[in-house]
Each structure stands twice: as structure tokens, then as C-alpha cells.
Design an enzyme around this catalytic site. Structure first.
Site, PDB file in Angstrom:
ATOM      1  N   LYS A 126      62.510  33.560 -32.424  1.00 17.68           N
ATOM      2  CA  LYS A 126      62.424  33.342 -30.982  1.00 17.68           C
ATOM      3  C   LYS A 126      63.227  34.409 -30.274  1.00 17.68           C
ATOM      4  O   LYS A 126      64.315  34.781 -30.737  1.00 17.68           O
ATOM      5  CB  LYS A 126      62.944  31.950 -30.592  1.00 17.68           C
ATOM      6  CG  LYS A 126      62.835  31.667 -29.078  1.00 17.68           C
ATOM      7  CD  LYS A 126      63.142  30.215 -28.753  1.00 17.68           C
ATOM      8  CE  LYS A 126      64.620  29.892 -28.784  1.00 17.68           C
ATOM      9  NZ  LYS A 126      65.395  30.635 -27.730  1.00 17.68           N
ATOM     10  N   GLU A 195      62.976  26.778 -20.093  1.00 17.90           N
ATOM     11  CA  GLU A 195      64.292  26.165 -19.924  1.00 17.90           C
ATOM     12  C   GLU A 195      64.704  26.097 -18.460  1.00 17.90           C
ATOM     13  O   GLU A 195      64.692  27.089 -17.743  1.00 17.90           O
ATOM     14  CB  GLU A 195      65.356  26.930 -20.709  1.00 17.90           C
ATOM     15  CG  GLU A 195      66.746  26.329 -20.564  1.00 17.90           C
ATOM     16  CD  GLU A 195      67.762  26.865 -21.553  1.00 17.90           C
ATOM     17  OE1 GLU A 195      68.936  26.467 -21.469  1.00 17.90           O
ATOM     18  OE2 GLU A 195      67.379  27.679 -22.420  1.00 17.90           O
TER      19      GLU A 195
END
Length: 277
Positions: A126, A195
Site C-alpha cells: 500500500k 481515510e
């Protein structure tokens, strides 16, 4: 006789892959993801049926006590990932590329990601960012490395942001996030973490993409959710954003258990004769 292919419940596969996540999204089965940093915890999470384990650079905060994620090194991430991968039988394991291991160039990123894949046995990496990392994502994917993207509040950029407040409330930033999400999907990301962005924006982005989104502080409209395991289990309680739900208070249980052990040692109640040779 019908020739239609009947797929098993995507959440009940023996081994989760990136294809499994795509099938879960298509079947509207929410994806459950937690962070993990060590063998013992990862083994318990895997046995509980977690879909994805993220070896997060949040280890910098919850394992090493740093204020930000920036101090984590590639060596440290490799070590934590090795511990986690040894523990799992079912979960997909994704590893954060730490700050400084991919921002310099796509060549540097490829070297870092290859090292993670070869030395840990993890299933993908990631990385954070939008347009600036699109070329890097393309290079990693072309080398056969699955990549999960990360948009919204990107902790490795915290000194640039200057705050942990919700991102993309303003329309200009929201529009850039929409464009970045599409660009990352086109570059080959198999999933995106969103997020700390408005729930309506996360739901809109999720609907516009064909790949899964994993939310953290981004509402219920994402394809799945992720939490830092130490937050979810109540091992850390000094971090209290509104998106954290504590499913246990292990800090209290551990403190009580250690206190009882100390008392038994002090009073010579431990070890008993049955616990001695």
C-alpha cells in the site's frame, strides 16, 4: 440445465486474494480489515476470520511510541510483515511502503516493493497519494505487484497538512480526490483506502469505482472498513477520534491480570506445587 456459474459466498473462501475482494464488492459483502504487526496477534485475527491484515506503518505509533508514522524504515516494515505472514492461513496481507521508500522515483518504489514481496511473502503493498504516485503504481503493477492506494488523510503527509482534521470538505479538494481515485484505479490499484473524508464523498467515490474502497473515518458507504487493531481492542486509549469503536478494553484486562500476577508472586501463591517440578 443452467450454465450460470455459481460462486460460493465470497466471505467464506479458504484463502482471501485480491480477486476475493473484488467478488466481495460485487456481491455487496463488506470487507473487514485490521492492522497487525506481530505473529501472535495476526494468528488470532486470522483465526477469527479477518479478510485483510494491513501491516501498517502505524506500527511507528502503537509499537514504537513515535508521534507520527514517518520514522518507520523499510527494514522495520519487512520485519513486522515477516512476523505477520508466518501466522496467517486465510487473510490477505498488505504491507505499507514507509515514508521515504517510494517517493523519490518509481524505480526506488519498485526496489522497495520487490524487497517487501520477496522477503516477507506478503500479498501486496500500500502507498499513499494521488496524481504524484500514478506512474509508480503503474510500474509496480506492471511488475506483478498488487497495489492498494490511499487517499484523503494520508498520515505520511501530516507535516504538509499540519492537522489531522477531515480532508476534502472543500469542493476543490473533493474534486481532486475524485480524479485521483479514478487515476489510481486506471493505473491498476486493486483497492483504495479512503481515510477521514466526508461520508457522502466516500460513498460517491465508491459508487464511481469498480474496485473496492476501504474506509477509515469515511462512513458506511465504502466497500469495507479498517481500524488500527490497538485502537479497536482498547490497547491504546489515548487516541480517541470519533471513527474508532472499541470492541474490548484489553488495557484494563491486561492491567488487572498483571496486578493479580504480582500479588500472587508477592504472597508466594505462585507457583503452586502443581506448577513446580
Amino acid at each position: 440445465m443452467s450454465t450460470e456459474t455459481v460462486r460460493p459466498d465470497a466471505a467464506n473462501v479458504a484463502r482471501v486474494t485480491t480477486q476475493t475482494l473484488q467478488e466481495m464488492r460485487a456481491s455487496d459483502v463488506p470487507i473487514a480489515m485490521l492492522t497487525a504487526y506481530d505473529y501472535t496477534s495476526a494468528r488470532l485475527f486470522d483465526q477469527a476470520g479477518i479478510d485483510v491484515l494491513l501491516v501498517g506503518d502505524s506500527a511507528s505509533n502503537v509499537m514504537a511510541g513515535n508521534e507520527t508514522t514517518l520514522p518507520m524504515t523499510l527494514d522495520q516494515m519487512v520485519y513486522h510483515a515477516q512476523c505477520v505472514v508466518r501466522a496467517i492461513e486465510r487473510a490477505l496481507v498488505i504491507v505499507d511502503l514507509p515514508f521515504g521508500s517510494y517517493q523519490g522515483s518509481s524505480k526506488e518504489a519498485l526496489q522497495s516493493a520487490i524487497r517487501v514481496m520477496k522477503e516477507t511473502g506478503a500479498h501486496g503493498v500500500k502507498l499513499e497519494g494521488g496524481a504524484p504516485v500514478v506512474d509508480t503504481v503503474e510500474r509496480l503493477v506492471s511488475a506483478g505487484i498488487p497495489v492498494m492506494g490511499h487517499l484523503g488523510l494520508t498520515p505520511q503527509s501530516i507535516y504538509n497538512f499540519g492537522t489531522y482534521k477531515v480532508r476534502a470538505r472543500a469542493e476543490a479538494e473533493a474534486e481532486q480526490l475524485r480524479k485521483d481515485a479514478q487515476a489510481l484505479q486506471a493505473a491498476g490499484c486493486f483497492a483504495l483506502v479512503l481515510e477521514k473524508i466526508p461520508a457522502t464523498l466516500a460513498e460517491e467515490v465508491t459508487a464511481a469505482l469498480s474496485i473496492p474502497t476501504i474506509g477509515i473515518g469515511a462512513g458506511v458507504g465504502c466497500s469495507g472498513q479498517v481500524l488500527v487493531s490497538h485502537d479497536a481492542l482498547g490497547l491504546t486509549t489515548d487516541f480517541n477520534p470519533r471513527f474508532v469503536r472499541r470492541y474490548a478494553r484489553l488495557d484494563e484486562r491486561i492491567t488487572e491480570a498483571v496486578g493479580a500476577y504480582i500479588d500472587d508472586v508477592r504472597t508466594r501463591a505462585f507457583p503452586s506445587s502443581d506448577e513446580s517440578y
